[in-house]
Scaffold this active site. Structure first.
Site, mmCIF file in Angstrom:
data_model
loop_
_atom_site.group_PDB
_atom_site.id
_atom_site.type_symbol
_atom_site.label_atom_id
_atom_site.label_comp_id
_atom_site.label_asym_id
_atom_site.label_seq_id
_atom_site.Cartn_x
_atom_site.Cartn_y
_atom_site.Cartn_z
ATOM 1 C CG ASP A 49 -1.753 1.035 1.109
ATOM 2 O OD1 ASP A 49 -2.628 1.256 0.305
ATOM 3 O OD2 ASP A 49 -1.862 1.899 2.103
ATOM 4 C CE1 TYR A 54 0.047 7.828 3.449
ATOM 5 C CE2 TYR A 54 0.541 5.644 2.587
ATOM 6 C CZ TYR A 54 -0.224 6.213 3.225
ATOM 7 O OH TYR A 54 -1.479 5.713 3.608
ATOM 8 C CD GLN A 182 -5.800 2.165 3.060
ATOM 9 O OE1 GLN A 182 -4.687 2.893 3.491
ATOM 10 N NE2 GLN A 182 -5.462 1.430 1.850
ATOM 11 N N PRO A 213 -3.947 -1.214 12.210
ATOM 12 C CG PRO A 213 -2.851 -2.929 11.360
ATOM 13 C CD PRO A 213 -3.193 -1.671 11.054
ATOM 14 C CE LYS A 222 7.392 0.476 19.430
ATOM 15 N NZ LYS A 222 7.984 0.393 18.121
ATOM 16 N N GLY A 288 2.265 -1.979 9.260
ATOM 17 C CA GLY A 288 3.313 -1.126 9.087
ATOM 18 C C GLY A 288 4.539 -1.698 9.834
HETATM 19 N N1 LIG Z 1 -5.646 5.485 4.364
HETATM 20 C C1 LIG Z 1 -5.443 6.211 5.270
HETATM 21 O O1 LIG Z 1 -5.721 7.280 5.568
HETATM 22 C C2 LIG Z 1 -3.986 5.524 5.839
HETATM 23 C C3 LIG Z 1 -3.762 6.238 7.118
HETATM 24 C C4 LIG Z 1 -2.622 5.429 7.791
HETATM 25 C C5 LIG Z 1 -1.911 4.209 7.363
HETATM 26 N N2 LIG Z 1 -2.468 3.882 6.184
HETATM 27 C C6 LIG Z 1 -1.791 2.615 5.593
HETATM 28 O O2 LIG Z 1 -1.896 1.572 6.496
HETATM 29 C C7 LIG Z 1 -0.613 0.976 6.764
HETATM 30 C C8 LIG Z 1 -0.632 0.407 8.232
HETATM 31 O O3 LIG Z 1 -0.750 1.674 9.158
HETATM 32 P P1 LIG Z 1 0.316 1.874 10.318
HETATM 33 O O4 LIG Z 1 1.507 1.790 9.729
HETATM 34 O O5 LIG Z 1 -0.258 2.956 11.122
HETATM 35 O O6 LIG Z 1 0.017 0.531 10.998
HETATM 36 P P2 LIG Z 1 0.049 0.032 12.642
HETATM 37 O O7 LIG Z 1 0.018 -1.344 12.593
HETATM 38 O O8 LIG Z 1 -1.086 0.516 13.356
HETATM 39 O O9 LIG Z 1 1.434 0.814 13.057
HETATM 40 C C9 LIG Z 1 2.669 0.273 12.592
HETATM 41 C C10 LIG Z 1 3.866 0.519 13.359
HETATM 42 O O10 LIG Z 1 3.866 0.332 14.625
HETATM 43 C C11 LIG Z 1 5.321 -0.240 15.234
HETATM 44 N N3 LIG Z 1 5.178 -1.806 15.089
HETATM 45 C C12 LIG Z 1 4.488 -2.609 14.329
HETATM 46 N N4 LIG Z 1 4.459 -3.695 14.698
HETATM 47 C C13 LIG Z 1 5.482 -3.863 15.891
HETATM 48 C C14 LIG Z 1 5.744 -4.860 16.993
HETATM 49 N N5 LIG Z 1 5.311 -6.038 16.571
HETATM 50 N N6 LIG Z 1 6.451 -4.406 18.040
HETATM 51 C C15 LIG Z 1 6.627 -3.065 18.021
HETATM 52 N N7 LIG Z 1 6.362 -2.044 17.270
HETATM 53 C C16 LIG Z 1 5.705 -2.341 16.209
HETATM 54 C C17 LIG Z 1 6.167 0.146 13.997
HETATM 55 O O11 LIG Z 1 6.423 1.531 14.379
HETATM 56 P P3 LIG Z 1 7.719 1.874 15.023
HETATM 57 O O12 LIG Z 1 8.796 1.121 14.806
HETATM 58 O O13 LIG Z 1 8.399 3.278 14.360
HETATM 59 O O14 LIG Z 1 7.399 2.150 16.549
HETATM 60 C C18 LIG Z 1 5.383 0.222 12.841
HETATM 61 O O15 LIG Z 1 5.583 1.002 11.890
HETATM 62 C C19 LIG Z 1 0.376 2.290 6.323
HETATM 63 O O16 LIG Z 1 1.508 1.817 5.935
HETATM 64 C C20 LIG Z 1 -0.429 2.865 5.262
HETATM 65 O O17 LIG Z 1 0.108 2.002 4.247
HETATM 66 C C21 LIG Z 1 -3.781 4.497 5.501
#
Ligand SMILES: NC(=O)c1ccc[n+]([C@@H]2O[C@H](COP(=O)([O-])OP(=O)(O)OC[C@H]3O[C@@H](n4cnc5c(N)ncnc54)[C@H](OP(=O)(O)O)[C@@H]3O)[C@@H](O)[C@H]2O)c1
Length: 329
Positions: A49, A54, A182, A213, A222, A288
């Site tokens: 995605d 971005y 989304q 998620p 964390k 992410g």
């Molecule tokens: N349509 C929209 O408006 C919109 C908005 C937001 C996102 N998105 C899409 O959705 C995707 C996912 O969103 P998100 O990145 O916010 O998802 P998320 O799963 O809520 O957060 C991901 C972040 O959490 C941390 N993380 C993930 N797994 C971990 C683990 N097992 N242990 C510790 N830290 C962990 C990492 O950040 P750190 O390591 O930096 O702490 C990672 O980058 C984005 O990449 C984008 O493609 C869309």
């Protein structure tokens, strides 16, 4: 990996996918993004995605470089972009944002160039645009499909009523309507997925590619004891996200949720991702990640799914207190 049909379409998406918001070209370089995308692909992820906004277009360029170097068969993966916010930040001029025919078309061309691709599999309207008639949006998306530049179009963070309006216009004009939305969906944000879209899922059919998620990492635990220096919420310029994401009340619930994870013999992150994809209206949860260990841990969510019995789900609901009330019609 499990694959789910995206709503009523014939397209199948891996139930866990990978996205680049915040991370690509901000937190990670080409080497790490290559490792993370490869790890995802090797674990069966088939959807990546992205969006014009971005890292102001740099995220699409980075993903494009990785995809080019991998030589994966184009038919084996699905790539998205989203338009609305533009990529120039404060420098955006009129027509360089929004959902006008001009911006949607130009943003699509620019995304294809940055990603070095011939077509986008999914193209999202990143937000609704009050200044563009819905007819113009539907017509433009239909044209881009006819031109072979995109395969499916969707919305992001639109209300149920806005999505229904797009369907009604598409039906009236005999054009292709939106196939996918989304939304954010996690243990803190449930209203759209569980209430607002209910009749669309039931009567029209709609795929969903879920964002955040893990609520930007809050649901991994964390942040339970402060903000780690190498984490998203410590990033300069993301104070707004920290303020929106963290509160004492939320941290208290996450700490309590940890007891459920421990009782199930798993971690908070895997529990939260499993909870998200347990909803059958979720086509895919976009993960992410900044480190390979995070993806490896989060992929284990699929092993946790069978442990989410009705009793466990009720226990989670009572700890979180976020289950929305379904209105009685
Ligand atoms: N349509 C929209 O408006 C919109 C908005 C937001 C996102 N998105 C899409 O959705 C995707 C996912 O969103 P998100 O990145 O916010 O998802 P998320 O799963 O809520 O957060 C991901 C972040 O959490 C941390 N993380 C993930 N797994 C971990 C683990 N097992 N242990 C510790 N830290 C962990 C990492 O950040 P750190 O390591 O930096 O702490 C990672 O980058 C984005 O990449 C984008 O493609 C869309």
């Amino acid at each position: 990996m499990e694959y789910r049909r995206m709503g009523k379409t014939g397209l199948q998406l891996s139930v866990l996918s990978y996205g680049s918001w915040v991370t690509f070209a901000k937190q990670i370089d080409d080497g790490i993004s290559d490792r993370l995308m490869s790890l995802a692909y090797d674990n069966g992820v088939n959807f990546f995605d992205n969006a014009e906004v971005y890292s102001r277009g740099e995220s699409e360029k980075m993903m494009g470089r990785v995809l080019k170097s991998k030589n994966w068969e184009r038919s084996s993966y699905v790539v998205s972009s989203k338009a609305f916010f533009g990529w120039r930040g404060e420098q955006n001029k009129p027509n360089q944002t929004g959902l006008s025919r001009k911006h949607l078309t130009e943003a699509c061309h620019e995304a294809l160039q940055r990603l070095q691709l011939e077509y986008l599999d999914l193209y999202f309207c990143h937000r609704p645009d009050k200044n563009t008639p819905i007819e113009e949006v539907v017509q433009t998306m239909n044209t881009l499909i006819q031109q072979g530049k995109i395969l499916y179009w969707g919305t992001s963070e639109w209300s149920g009523a806005e999505i229904m309006e797009a369907h009604m216009v598409a039906r009236e004009l005999r054009l292709i309507g939106p196939a996918v939305e989304q939304p954010q969906y996690n243990l803190f944000e449930r209203y759209k997925m569980e209430v607002d879209y209910y009749t669309i899922f039931k009567n029209i059919g709609m795929g969903t590619t879920i964002w955040s998620p893990l609520a930007s990492g809050l649901l991994t635990g964390k942040y339970n004891n402060g903000i780690p220096a190498d984490s998203r919420l410590a990033l300069e310029g993301f104070e707004w996200l920290k303020d929106r994401t963290i509160s004492d009340e939320r941290l208290g619930r996450v700490r309590e949720l940890d007891t459920v994870a421990k009782d199930l013999g798993t971690t908070l992150a895997t529990l939260a991702v499993a909870w998200c994809v347990k909803n059958p209206n979720v086509t895919t949860a976009i993960l992410g990640a900044t480190k390979p260990e995070q993806l490896t841990e989060n992929f284990k969510a699929l092993d946790v799914l069978p442990k989410l019995t009705t009793e466990v789900m009720e226990r989670i609901d009572s700890i979180m207190g976020t289950k929305p009330l379904m209105p009685q019609y």
